[in-house]
Write an enzyme that holds these catalytic residues in place. Sequence first.
Site, mmCIF file in Angstrom:
data_model
loop_
_atom_site.group_PDB
_atom_site.id
_atom_site.type_symbol
_atom_site.label_atom_id
_atom_site.label_comp_id
_atom_site.label_asym_id
_atom_site.label_seq_id
_atom_site.Cartn_x
_atom_site.Cartn_y
_atom_site.Cartn_z
ATOM 1 N N ARG A 54 -0.152 -8.196 -8.424
ATOM 2 C CA ARG A 54 0.138 -9.568 -8.826
ATOM 3 C C ARG A 54 -0.653 -10.620 -8.069
ATOM 4 O O ARG A 54 -1.257 -11.512 -8.665
ATOM 5 C CB ARG A 54 1.627 -9.911 -8.575
ATOM 6 C CG ARG A 54 2.541 -9.663 -9.701
ATOM 7 C CD ARG A 54 3.871 -9.222 -9.131
ATOM 8 N NE ARG A 54 3.654 -8.053 -8.313
ATOM 9 C CZ ARG A 54 3.575 -6.830 -8.836
ATOM 10 N NH1 ARG A 54 3.749 -6.635 -10.100
ATOM 11 N NH2 ARG A 54 3.337 -5.779 -8.068
ATOM 12 N N THR A 55 -0.593 -10.551 -6.745
ATOM 13 C CA THR A 55 -1.127 -11.678 -5.967
ATOM 14 C C THR A 55 -2.630 -11.806 -6.185
ATOM 15 O O THR A 55 -3.144 -12.890 -6.468
ATOM 16 C CB THR A 55 -0.795 -11.481 -4.475
ATOM 17 O OG1 THR A 55 0.591 -11.185 -4.362
ATOM 18 C CG2 THR A 55 -1.122 -12.717 -3.677
ATOM 19 N N LYS A 83 -16.577 -0.719 9.214
ATOM 20 C CA LYS A 83 -17.638 -0.549 10.228
ATOM 21 C C LYS A 83 -17.276 -1.280 11.509
ATOM 22 O O LYS A 83 -18.066 -1.317 12.433
ATOM 23 C CB LYS A 83 -18.959 -1.094 9.685
ATOM 24 C CG LYS A 83 -19.436 -0.457 8.402
ATOM 25 C CD LYS A 83 -20.704 -1.165 7.932
ATOM 26 C CE LYS A 83 -20.830 -1.098 6.432
ATOM 27 N NZ LYS A 83 -21.767 -2.121 5.930
ATOM 28 N N ARG A 104 -5.222 -11.179 2.095
ATOM 29 C CA ARG A 104 -4.051 -10.344 2.414
ATOM 30 C C ARG A 104 -4.469 -9.335 3.469
ATOM 31 O O ARG A 104 -5.550 -8.738 3.379
ATOM 32 C CB ARG A 104 -3.537 -9.616 1.182
ATOM 33 C CG ARG A 104 -2.471 -8.583 1.546
ATOM 34 C CD ARG A 104 -1.787 -8.005 0.359
ATOM 35 N NE ARG A 104 -0.907 -8.987 -0.278
ATOM 36 C CZ ARG A 104 -0.075 -8.697 -1.260
ATOM 37 N NH1 ARG A 104 0.011 -7.461 -1.714
ATOM 38 N NH2 ARG A 104 0.686 -9.634 -1.801
ATOM 39 N N HIS A 132 4.667 -14.534 3.181
ATOM 40 C CA HIS A 132 3.975 -14.408 1.899
ATOM 41 C C HIS A 132 4.171 -15.743 1.182
ATOM 42 O O HIS A 132 4.952 -15.850 0.235
ATOM 43 C CB HIS A 132 4.569 -13.245 1.105
ATOM 44 C CG HIS A 132 3.771 -12.828 -0.096
ATOM 45 N ND1 HIS A 132 2.753 -13.612 -0.634
ATOM 46 C CD2 HIS A 132 3.851 -11.725 -0.878
ATOM 47 C CE1 HIS A 132 2.254 -12.985 -1.688
ATOM 48 N NE2 HIS A 132 2.895 -11.837 -1.847
HETATM 49 N N1 CP Z 1 4.668 -9.772 -5.143
HETATM 50 C C1 CP Z 1 3.518 -9.263 -4.676
HETATM 51 O O1 CP Z 1 3.015 -9.669 -3.614
HETATM 52 O O2 CP Z 1 2.982 -8.274 -5.441
HETATM 53 P P1 CP Z 1 1.619 -7.538 -5.124
HETATM 54 O O3 CP Z 1 1.820 -6.772 -3.829
HETATM 55 O O4 CP Z 1 1.344 -6.658 -6.308
HETATM 56 O O5 CP Z 1 0.563 -8.597 -4.935
#
Ligand code: CP
Length: 317
Positions: A54-55, A83, A104, A132
């Site tokens: 999603r993100t 590396k 991320r 998040h």
């Molecule tokens: N909700 C969420 O962060 O989903 P993903 O890990 O798929 O990005």
Amino acid sequence: MNGLRHLMTPMDFTVDELERLFDKAIDIRNDPAAYRHVCDGRILATCFYEPSTRTRLSFETAMLRLGGQVIGFADASSSSSVKGESVSDTIRVVSCFADICAMRHPKEGAAMVAAAKSGIPVINAGDGGHEHPTQTLTDLLTIRSLYGSLSGFTIGLCGDLKFGRTVHSLVKSLVRYSGIRFIFISPPELRMPDYMRDMLDLKMIPYEEVIRLDDCLPDLDLLYMTRVQRERFFNEEDYVRLKDFYILDREKLSRARENMHILHPLPRVNEISVDVDDDPRAAYFPQVQYGLFVRMALIMTLLDMTDDHMNKGLLKW
Ligand code: CP
């Protein structure tokens, strides 16, 4: 941080700024064509050292729907981090290519380290078990849209409250609104961390901790389910013991209010049975769509795009 605006935590925005962001997201939803060229010539980098559906895809879709383009990596193993390149060096390099970066990383604080050295806005797209923020923006916009307000409700947060970065960010954000009561539903091993409960105690925000979902379901206006995250456990045995602790199915849901909304940041494993998906209270797929609109609004905000940019496709280069 270097005069740029980053997003490390949802608290980086005031409540008023969040309102404007959410209004913008709804405007984008209602009139997407008006925003089709807002980011013409702009580039988003997605630097994902940890898996995501999603993100990452919603960030990339957001930039594409604003007329911009996307570069990046979806896996640490395809970047030079294997590396030995540091996050600080990587962001300095990415700053030479892109206008904004969503990152991320499995380590808490990694996005903050990147922001300190970055020449472009950095968005924390999830750092370990810490925060998040864009999931929280998604959650807040979803709640505001479904419930009509971000005040005056009882919300149950269920599942992995110890490692769940989405619940930490959401609770920290919701305490800024009035009349919210939290019910934390988890096995003792996965209860809300001390620092979160200390924060609530300090602010005198009412909360309860319970183990059984069934007991509190009838009291809830909103239920926020979460997955027990295999990747945060130190041993497989504990994960296997706890992974199916909660399963929301149709039979359990019959105890809930007719107007209770069910949210989940997704991915889902077993904690919500698929037979719940068709229930009108299930809001976790519409929630994903709100995530796209709010990320479009966020990209515009961090790039300081005003409404003057709409339909004009102003180029930076
Ligand atoms: N909700 C969420 O962060 O989903 P993903 O890990 O798929 O990005």
